[in-house]
Design a protein around this motif. Structure first.
Motif, mmCIF file in Angstrom:
data_model
loop_
_atom_site.group_PDB
_atom_site.id
_atom_site.type_symbol
_atom_site.label_atom_id
_atom_site.label_comp_id
_atom_site.label_asym_id
_atom_site.label_seq_id
_atom_site.Cartn_x
_atom_site.Cartn_y
_atom_site.Cartn_z
ATOM 1 N N PRO A 230 -6.140 -10.170 4.126
ATOM 2 C CA PRO A 230 -6.091 -9.233 5.251
ATOM 3 C C PRO A 230 -7.729 -8.583 5.157
ATOM 4 N N PRO A 231 -8.370 -8.662 6.394
ATOM 5 C CA PRO A 231 -9.624 -7.909 6.695
ATOM 6 C C PRO A 231 -9.316 -6.380 6.691
ATOM 7 N N GLU A 232 -9.017 -5.915 5.691
ATOM 8 C CA GLU A 232 -8.874 -4.439 5.916
ATOM 9 C C GLU A 232 -8.890 -3.713 4.510
ATOM 10 N N PRO A 233 -9.368 -2.275 4.397
ATOM 11 C CA PRO A 233 -9.421 -1.876 2.955
ATOM 12 C C PRO A 233 -7.902 -2.059 2.273
ATOM 13 N N HIS A 234 -8.208 -2.283 0.936
ATOM 14 C CA HIS A 234 -7.156 -2.355 -0.137
ATOM 15 C C HIS A 234 -7.470 -1.660 -1.285
ATOM 16 N N PRO A 349 -16.040 -6.560 7.202
ATOM 17 C CA PRO A 349 -15.021 -6.771 5.957
ATOM 18 C C PRO A 349 -15.473 -8.089 5.232
ATOM 19 N N ASP A 381 -10.595 2.562 -2.041
ATOM 20 C CA ASP A 381 -10.199 1.351 -1.231
ATOM 21 C C ASP A 381 -11.395 0.488 -0.838
ATOM 22 N N THR A 382 -11.304 -0.777 -0.789
ATOM 23 C CA THR A 382 -12.221 -1.648 -0.394
ATOM 24 C C THR A 382 -11.950 -2.792 0.231
ATOM 25 N N ASP A 383 -12.743 -3.446 0.995
ATOM 26 C CA ASP A 383 -12.390 -4.769 1.483
ATOM 27 C C ASP A 383 -13.495 -5.713 1.275
ATOM 28 N N THR A 405 -5.767 -8.061 -3.618
ATOM 29 C CA THR A 405 -4.918 -8.853 -2.924
ATOM 30 C C THR A 405 -4.620 -10.071 -3.572
#
Length: 665
Positions: A230-234, A349, A381-383, A405
């Motif tokens: 998913p194109p969001e910070p994890h 992202p 956190d990073t994407d 992820t």
């Protein structure tokens, strides 16, 4: 220097202290660099810092450390600046004054890891809008003092962290001696920012090339070519890998020289090939380049980095070298002007960045091994995917950060696995390992565990080796374990063009204080299979060994041979060796002859029979007294004390009559 992450940082347990300086109100406004504006504009957040840790060479009081730290701050202008939000919400940079403060102990809670305690301190202190946005910490215990210095990235880069560590230690030494550590402050980063702002605009061809790369990257800066989830910070996943050791790194560099390109360019070849294989596309990545164009900035602290873009479509050395050259050119112009059509840097992202730092080429050095120095990255956190390469005396290392992820683990993990495998293969098949003898080509490579039986067979294939070598492979396997654990040893095998092992030798690099701190190369255990003898393979191996020694800093090569071996001495003489001293050796298994003095032999330092030292001296009066100028130990050359180790059985090997010139150990 080890490139690590705060969660993987090796720190001793002890009392954790931080030094609180006193900061003034905001002063004169200063210009802001393009990268500072982007970084600080994202606001206060944990993990915006970078850090360095190292052990002090000798214990220092906290008072001495505080004074040294204030001296470092006084030397570097960027450490006397702070950011604040302007009325328009944009970051503004201001001068501040820094004065002395107090030490504060940071409690390490029961069950809390030291790393986590340090991370909490740096997350709180080293944020973009903090005043100041850096922190000096020390860990004290009975064994010494470990320093951890963190700073928000807006004020430092990796080069800067080396400068800060070096200057702090210099200031500590100067404080002990009661002198000023330096005569003048270093050039301030704000002066560099001003000089960049005054540079002319980029030419049209540079603008067009930037536009092409951004267009081919989907209208944004380059992104990792495989799915990341998913194109969001994890939460991030960080991998730290030691890719090449010192020997393989030297082999990789030799291949790069043979191809007429830089080490970086050859690494880009590998990354291009892996990207083509997995994603079917060119390698495109953000590529940070330093902007310390002049020696004026070499001793300065600041964010002397600008971003460029690297595009490599063909996995060939010359093409990759051209791509690197273009990336450096694209990054040498002010980016605010270049990226103005996109309203600044067009982010998205999944962005992909590759950083390369060769510490050996920097004009700023510290003893990273002796100080146990480590670069430390923060947890965020990073994407996107960020890849750092560090090249130093111990080899090539990488650190990679990506979203944690399932997709990123699989895709980035496979990309890294293939990249590391490719780099290692390139090193092990490098031209450095080639031995060309007449019209034949052989390859020297580091021995693997599977090679032990072949090595043992070569060692035994000799009239004297047949008597002294052991048929039980277990002993050789134990010895192999000891050899590979000691990185001063290189156990090599030579393969013919069919991949058969036809020769072996062991090289040992021996640092020492004698001869002005010279490092020596010891050559031993050189054996050549009977079918390959008398073809100058032994000579080629010794010459390769000399190159190996030079690459490890050796200034002297040494072998030993039996004094009765005239042909062997002639062989060595032909290779430039001279008889410098007579080596002595004895077994250490208890079977050696025990010397007696006056009828008594020493046992644990006490003469047997209870003889007093005066008795021994009296009975020694008739002993030979060296004449003036005569060495007191005539077997050794004056100023030498090199007794070959018991395993250096070169003389036994050279007693074999057939093909003496191939048996040099």
């Amino acid at each position: 220097m080890r490139l690590t992450h705060v969660t993987q940082l090796r720190l001793p347990f002890g009392r954790l202290w931080g030094y609180d300086v006193s900061a003034s109100e905001l002063g004169r406004q200063l210009p802001v660099s393009f990268d500072q504006r982007i970084h600080v504009g994202l606001g206060d957040r944990p993990g915006s810092w970078m850090a360095i840790s190292f052990r002090l060479p000798s214990r220092a009081t906290k008072e001495l450390l505080a004074d040294a730290w204030l001296a470092v701050i006084a030397r570097h202008g960027t450490l006397r600046t702070a950011f604040a939000r302007g009325d328009d919400g944009q970051p503004r940079l201001h001068e501040i004054r820094i004065d002395g403060g107090t030490w504060v102990e940071h409690e390490i809670a029961p069950g809390q890891a030291v790393n986590d305690a340090v991370r909490e301190v740096l997350d709180a202190a080293c944020s973009p809008y903090r005043r100041p946005s850096y922190r000096l910490c020390v860990l004290e215990n009975a064994t010494g003092v470990t320093v951890v210095i963190g700073a928000d990235h807006a004020h430092v880069d990796m080069w800067s962290m080396l400068v800060i560590a070096r200057d702090l230690m210099a200031a500590v030494d100067a404080g002990r001696e009661g002198r000023d550590p330096w005569s003048a402050p270093a050039a301030a980063f704000v002066e560099h920012t001003t000089s960049l702002l005054e540079r002319p605009s980029a030419p049209d061809d540079v603008r067009r090339r930037w536009a092409d790369i951004i267009r081919d990257s989907g209208g944004a800066m380059p992104r990792f070519p495989l799915p990341l989830g998913p194109p969001e910070p994890h939460r991030e996943r960080v991998e730290v890998r030691d890719v090449l050791d010192a020997d393989d790194s030297a082999a990789f560099e030799a291949q790069a020289r043979g191809d007429g390109v830089s080490t970086l360019a050859l690494a880009v070849v590998a990354m291009t090939a892996v990207t083509r294989a997995l994603a079917g596309t060119a390698l495109r990545a953000i590529f940070p380049v330093h902007s310390r164009y002049e020696p004026t900035w070499h001793d300065s602290v600041g964010w002397f980095i600008t971003n460029s873009v690297l595009e490599s479509a063909v996995a060939e050395p010359r093409d990759a070298a051209a791509a690197v050259k273009e990336a450096v050119r694209l990054g040498s112009w002010p980016l605010a002007d270049v990226l103005e059509p996109w309203g600044g840097m067009p982010v998205a992202p999944g962005m992909f960045a590759i950083s390369w730092l060769d510490l050996r080429r920097l004009p700023v050095r510290i003893d990273s091994v002796g100080l146990d120095a480590q670069y430390v990255g923060a947890a965020i956190d990073t994407d996107g995917v960020m890849l750092w390469f560090i090249l130093d005396e111990s080899g090539l290392h990488l650190r990679c950060r990506y979203p944690d992820t399932a997709e990123a683990r699989a895709n980035v993990g496979e990309w890294l696995d293939l990249l590391v495998a490719r780099l290692r293969t390139d090193a092990r098949t490098s031209v450095r390992g080639l031995l060309r003898v007449a019209d034949r080509t052989y390859r020297m490579e580091r021995a693997a565990r599977a090679d032990i039986p072949a090595i043992a067979a070569l060692l035994a294939d000799d009239p004297f080796g047949a008597e002294r070598e052991d048929a039980e492979l277990g002993r050789y396997e134990s010895a192999y374990n000891a050899v590979i654990r000691d990185r001063s040893n290189f156990l090599g095998v030579v393969r013919d063009d069919a991949g058969r092992i036809v020769a072996t030798m062991q090289l040992t690099v021996i640092p020492g204080l004698s001869r002005g701190g010279s490092t020596r190369l010891q050559i031993e255990g050189l054996r050549v299979a009977p079918a390959e003898r008398s073809q100058s393979l032994g000579t080629a191996m010794v010459q390769w060994a000399h190159d190996f020694g030079r690459s490890r800093g050796a200034t002297l090569a040494q072998v030993t041979t039996d004094e009765a071996r005239d042909r062997a001495r002639a062989f060595y003489t032909g290779l430039g060796y001279r008889t410098a001293h007579v080596g002595l050796k004895r077994p250490l298994d208890g079977t050696a002859h025990r010397p007696s003095v006056g009828g008594g032999a020493y046992a644990g330092g006490v003469p047997r029979g209870g003889a007093a030292m005066s008795d021994i001296e009296e009975r020694s009066e008739s002993a030979h007294v060296p004449a003036p100028g005569e060495p007191s130990i005539p077997e050794l050359e004056e100023n030498e004390n090199i007794a070959p180790r018991p395993e250096e059985e070169i003389a036994d090997l050279l007693r074999a009559q057939p093909d003496t010139d191939e048996h040099v150990s």
